[in-house]
Design a protein around this motif. Structure first.
Motif, short mmCIF file in Angstrom:
data_model
loop_
_atom_site.label_atom_id
_atom_site.label_comp_id
_atom_site.label_asym_id
_atom_site.label_seq_id
_atom_site.Cartn_x
_atom_site.Cartn_y
_atom_site.Cartn_z
N PRO A 101 20.64 -42.66 18.65
CA PRO A 101 21.46 -41.44 18.84
C PRO A 101 20.65 -40.15 18.75
O PRO A 101 20.98 -39.16 19.42
CB PRO A 101 22.48 -41.53 17.69
CG PRO A 101 22.54 -42.99 17.35
CD PRO A 101 21.14 -43.49 17.54
N LEU A 102 19.59 -40.16 17.93
CA LEU A 102 18.75 -38.96 17.84
C LEU A 102 17.95 -38.76 19.10
O LEU A 102 17.92 -37.66 19.68
CB LEU A 102 17.79 -39.09 16.64
CG LEU A 102 18.37 -39.19 15.24
CD1 LEU A 102 17.22 -39.22 14.24
CD2 LEU A 102 19.30 -38.04 14.94
N LEU A 103 17.27 -39.80 19.55
CA LEU A 103 16.40 -39.69 20.71
C LEU A 103 17.19 -39.43 21.99
O LEU A 103 16.68 -38.84 22.94
CB LEU A 103 15.58 -40.97 20.86
CG LEU A 103 14.68 -41.31 19.65
CD1 LEU A 103 13.92 -42.60 19.88
CD2 LEU A 103 13.70 -40.17 19.38
N ALA A 104 18.46 -39.85 21.99
CA ALA A 104 19.32 -39.60 23.15
C ALA A 104 19.97 -38.22 23.09
O ALA A 104 20.63 -37.80 24.04
CB ALA A 104 20.40 -40.68 23.25
N GLY A 105 19.81 -37.53 21.97
CA GLY A 105 20.40 -36.20 21.81
C GLY A 105 21.88 -36.22 21.49
O GLY A 105 22.56 -35.20 21.61
N ASP A 106 22.40 -37.37 21.06
CA ASP A 106 23.82 -37.48 20.76
C ASP A 106 24.16 -37.11 19.32
O ASP A 106 25.33 -36.95 18.98
CB ASP A 106 24.31 -38.91 21.02
CG ASP A 106 24.18 -39.30 22.49
OD1 ASP A 106 24.30 -38.40 23.34
OD2 ASP A 106 23.97 -40.49 22.77
N ALA A 107 23.17 -37.02 18.46
CA ALA A 107 23.40 -36.71 17.05
C ALA A 107 22.14 -36.11 16.45
O ALA A 107 21.04 -36.23 17.01
CB ALA A 107 23.81 -37.96 16.28
N GLU A 108 22.33 -35.44 15.30
CA GLU A 108 21.20 -34.90 14.55
C GLU A 108 21.03 -35.60 13.21
O GLU A 108 20.03 -35.42 12.53
CB GLU A 108 21.38 -33.39 14.32
CG GLU A 108 21.38 -32.57 15.60
CD GLU A 108 21.55 -31.09 15.32
OE1 GLU A 108 21.05 -30.62 14.29
OE2 GLU A 108 22.20 -30.41 16.14
N HIS A 109 22.03 -36.40 12.84
CA HIS A 109 21.98 -37.12 11.58
C HIS A 109 22.69 -38.46 11.79
O HIS A 109 23.80 -38.51 12.31
CB HIS A 109 22.66 -36.32 10.47
CG HIS A 109 22.37 -36.82 9.09
ND1 HIS A 109 21.43 -36.25 8.27
CD2 HIS A 109 22.89 -37.85 8.38
CE1 HIS A 109 21.38 -36.89 7.11
NE2 HIS A 109 22.25 -37.88 7.16
N VAL A 110 22.04 -39.54 11.34
CA VAL A 110 22.59 -40.88 11.52
C VAL A 110 22.63 -41.57 10.16
O VAL A 110 21.64 -41.56 9.42
CB VAL A 110 21.75 -41.71 12.51
CG1 VAL A 110 22.36 -43.11 12.65
CG2 VAL A 110 21.67 -41.02 13.86
N ILE A 111 23.77 -42.17 9.85
CA ILE A 111 23.96 -42.90 8.59
C ILE A 111 24.14 -44.37 8.90
O ILE A 111 24.96 -44.73 9.76
CB ILE A 111 25.18 -42.37 7.82
CG1 ILE A 111 25.01 -40.89 7.49
CG2 ILE A 111 25.41 -43.18 6.54
CD1 ILE A 111 26.25 -40.25 6.87
N GLY A 112 23.39 -45.22 8.22
CA GLY A 112 23.55 -46.65 8.39
C GLY A 112 24.65 -47.19 7.48
O GLY A 112 24.58 -47.04 6.26
N ASN A 113 25.66 -47.80 8.07
CA ASN A 113 26.80 -48.31 7.31
C ASN A 113 26.49 -49.71 6.80
O ASN A 113 26.54 -50.69 7.55
CB ASN A 113 28.05 -48.31 8.18
CG ASN A 113 29.29 -48.77 7.42
OD1 ASN A 113 29.24 -48.99 6.20
ND2 ASN A 113 30.39 -48.92 8.13
#
Length: 306
Positions: A101-113
């Motif tokens: 999601p970061l590299l695709a520009g869809d998010a700036e922060h990703v949380i692993g559930n």
């Protein structure tokens, strides 16, 4: 997937049993910059990490939160950060899903559930219950459902991290990051990951009761600026109800046995007045915050249209 712009950040303290395998796994997956921020371990964690090819630095203070802040601020110069614990509970196989999601520009922060694939023995029932209570409390207070705000597996842009105001030195750093994402409306995505049990011989640094209490207090304290109606309103309700209970007791005592309680009467009146004022202040603060967010949104829309 290319990881040239990614730094793998691993805060550690006494993780000699597992850090070597963690570093090897990520190096084998193509990550060149693996930064281990060591909290002055006493079991040779730093030496093991260095031997396996990690870049090792020593934090000036203590605690996971301090290690994360100092590591990113002073030792990371890449655009993206993949953060995880050094205890071997997170899989390198989930790194691509975390970073996509970061590299695709869809998010700036990703949380692993972690609850998407919680392996047997990875978390005690008590800790599972505590995690779910904290997550529901966060969703209620801060209006966002991030699934697993205590997850130590995170991916984010360095720029978004530097926009956060973090002060926790211990395990509360994940909670602070989640609150700051909600507060600053940082685009955040939750992805499913696996959570493994700690390898035998590896001891946890987490103290459930103590650290859980700290996290609850941090959630409540942070509500002051992100949800002032809840923060001041809850204090106001507590003060008003306490004053009303004392007033009821004074009234019953006066009616039944004719015993005056002048001091208690004053206390009850004070509690009710303060409670009502706190409730009013919470409403006004919430209105100001809403206007502030609307203003910021309009500014961002105007800047985006230029």
């Amino acid at each position: 997937m290319e990881y040239d712009d990614v730094c793998v950040l691993v805060p550690t303290y006494n993780e000699a049993e597992t850090i070597g395998r963690v570093v090897d796994d990520f190096r084998s997956a193509g990550f060149e910059d693996i930064l281990v921020v060591d909290g002055h371990s006493e079991d040779g964690t730093d030496e093991v990490a260095a031997e396996h090819g990690a870049r090792v630095v020593y934090q000036s203070g203590s605690g996971k939160g301090q290690a994360v802040r100092e590591g990113i601020r002073d030792h990371v110069d890449r655009e993206y950060v993949l953060m995880l614990d050094g205890d071997g509970t997170y899989r390198v196989e989930d790194a691509e899903a975390m970073l996509e999601p970061l590299l695709a520009g869809d998010a700036e922060h990703v949380i692993g559930n972690r609850f998407a694939d919680l392996r047997e023995g990875a978390m005690t029932r008590f800790n599972q219950f505590g995690n779910r209570v904290i997550n529901r409390g966060f969703a209620f207070v801060h209006g966002e459902n991030f699934g697993d705000i205590l997850s130590g597996y995170r991916a984010f842009t360095r720029e978004s991290f530097l926009r956060m105001t973090l002060s926790s030195d211990g395990f509360g750093v994940e909670t602070e990051m989640a609150v700051e994402c909600a507060k600053h409306q940082i685009p955040t995505t939750v992805v499913p990951i696996s959570y493994l049990p700690r390898p035998s011989g590896s001891d946890t640094n987490l103290r459930p009761i103590r650290d859980g209490g700290i996290i609850f207090l941090e959630l409540y304290r942070r509500a002051k600026t992100n949800n002032p109606l809840f923060y001041f309103g809850s204090l106001g309700v507590l003060s008003t109800v306490s004053g009303a209970i004392i007033a009821a007791y004074v009234l019953v005592e006066w009616i039944t046995v004719r015993v005056p309680h002048e001091i208690l009467a004053v206390v009850s009146g004070f509690g009710i007045i303060v409670g009502v004022q706190l409730l009013m202040f919470g409403v006004l603060a919430d209105l100001v915050l809403s206007l502030h967010r609307e203003t910021l949104q309009k500014i961002e829309e105007e800047n985006g249209s230029e």
